[in-house]
Design a protein around this motif. Structure first.
Motif: not given
Length: 398
Positions: A4, A85, A89, A123-128
């Protein structure tokens, strides 16, 4: 974490470059807006083949000079409509910033766009996370984005192999196209490479039983005009899925059941069926297997140390796009508790195998900014079947 940070560093470097090019941004935006008003020119495999044999570098360059801009502009207009969103990322920022007008540079720079965009979704799934309406918009966009990428790389590679200094895979090839693609050899090559990868993970792998049926010239090998790399990609991904399902369902201690493959050439279609006994899936799961944000495997390691057997969730949806790109298709039939059949169709007549291309329009803009209401070639509505196509292009497209 390290990956990341590297991604963010690359994105920051890209933003610095774009700031330095500030005076030119307005001009580029105007160019994109101008070229997005044109429809891409859909070519057939036969047209690619004829021009590769009889065309010249000058006319090819003149065509590419406009057509590449039209295809890029059409899809780049849609990137800005993605959920904020996802655009925020680091990986998505890298993808949206990849733009260069030198063919060789574009090919090298975009070599890992698929994996990078997949990491953006992780990354999106791991955030909100993302709501259902936004997920549908992302699914619709990614089908269009990736088939646009397939088409652009097809144009670039064809030009570079025929008129540039890139060597063809064999003397018989016309650019990326094999006028007499030996389907059996592609199937065997894909199986052996998937078997090698499976053996590394599980220390064993299923065997294959292959049947070839040429119904046009009985007894003859099955040859078609095709892009072998596209067929290989489809078969390799399907073999990986079948092997993984078989071993995880039956275990690695006993001899796993064979994967059965049937290849049939008819007067119009090349049909391939891959049958496994990997336990199958329920209809609920089956509907999600072509979703980019869904995977039955855990996310792959992001350190780049080894090629993942599964995890991105991109194998099936991308394989279907490669099949559909020249008017073919791919679908699954599953029997929960027993196994799954994957069926691939490709056009056997090259003049009928024309490109399926996304077109930026008020319709696509509406579908990207709100939940899809009508069937589209790249986003079928549940209950209306997997073979829906974009009605703006051809209401009878199959």
């Amino acid at each position: 974490m390290i990956t990341t940070q590297k991604t963010m560093a690359k994105a920051q470097a890209m933003f610095a470059t774009r700031r330095a090019l500030g005076p030119f941004v307005g001009t580029v935006a105007k160019k994109l807006d101008h070229y997005s008003q044109f429809q891409p020119s859909s070519l057939s495999i036969q047209q690619y083949l004829d021009f590769g044999r009889n065309g010249n570098a000058a006319s090819s360059f003149e065509f590419l000079r406009k057509e590449l801009l039209v295809r890029l502009a059409n899809i780049m207009q849609e990137i800005s409509l993605l959920p904020p969103k996802l655009l925020a990322t680091p990986s998505s920022k890298m993808v949206s910033g990849c733009f260069n007008d030198q063919l060789q540079v574009i090919l090298k720079r975009h070599a890992h766009v698929v994996e990078t965009m997949a990491e953006g979704l992780i990354e999106l799934r791991e955030s909100d996370g993302v709501d259902i309406a936004a997920e549908r918009g992302i699914q619709y966009f990614l089908d269009r984005f990736y088939i646009n990428r397939i088409s652009i790389r097809m144009l670039q590679n064809q030009h570079l192999v025929v008129f540039g200094n890139v060597l063809p895979e064999s003397p018989r090839h016309v650019g990326c196209i094999d006028p007499a693609c030996d389907v059996e050899s592609v199937v065997l090559d894909a199986f052996e490479n998937a078997k090698f990868l499976c053996d590394r993970y599980y220390l064993t792998s299923p065997m294959m039983k292959l049947e070839m049926h040429n119904m046009v010239e009985k007894g003859s090998p099955i040859n078609i005009v095709a892009v072998p790399s596209h067929l290989y990609h489809i078969m390799f991904e399907l073999f990986k899925n079948a092997m993984r399902a078989t071993l995880e369902f039956h275990g690695v201690d006993d001899d796993p059941p064979d994967i059965k493959v049937y290849v049939v050439k008819g007067s119009e279609d090349l049909s391939i069926k891959i049958s496994d006994r990997g336990g199958g899936v329920s209809r609920t799961v089956l509907e999600r297997l072509f979703n980019y944000m869904y995977s039955t495997a855990p996310p792959p390691p992001r350190d780049g140390t080894q090629a993942p057997l599964a995890g991105y969730g991109y194998g099936l949806p991308l394989s279907r796009l490669y099949a559909r790109y020249f008017q073919g298709d791919l679908f699954l039939v599953s029997m929960e508790g027993y196994g799954t059949d994957a069926c691939i169709y490709m056009k056997a007549v090259p003049v009928e195998a024309s490109e399926v291309l996304p077109i930026y329009s008020t319709s696509s803009r509406r579908l990207l900014t709100q939940a899809a209401q009508v069937a589209d070639w790249s986003h079928p509505i549940p209950g209306q079947g997997q073979n829906s196509r974009d009605p703006r292009r051809n209401p009878n497209c199959a």
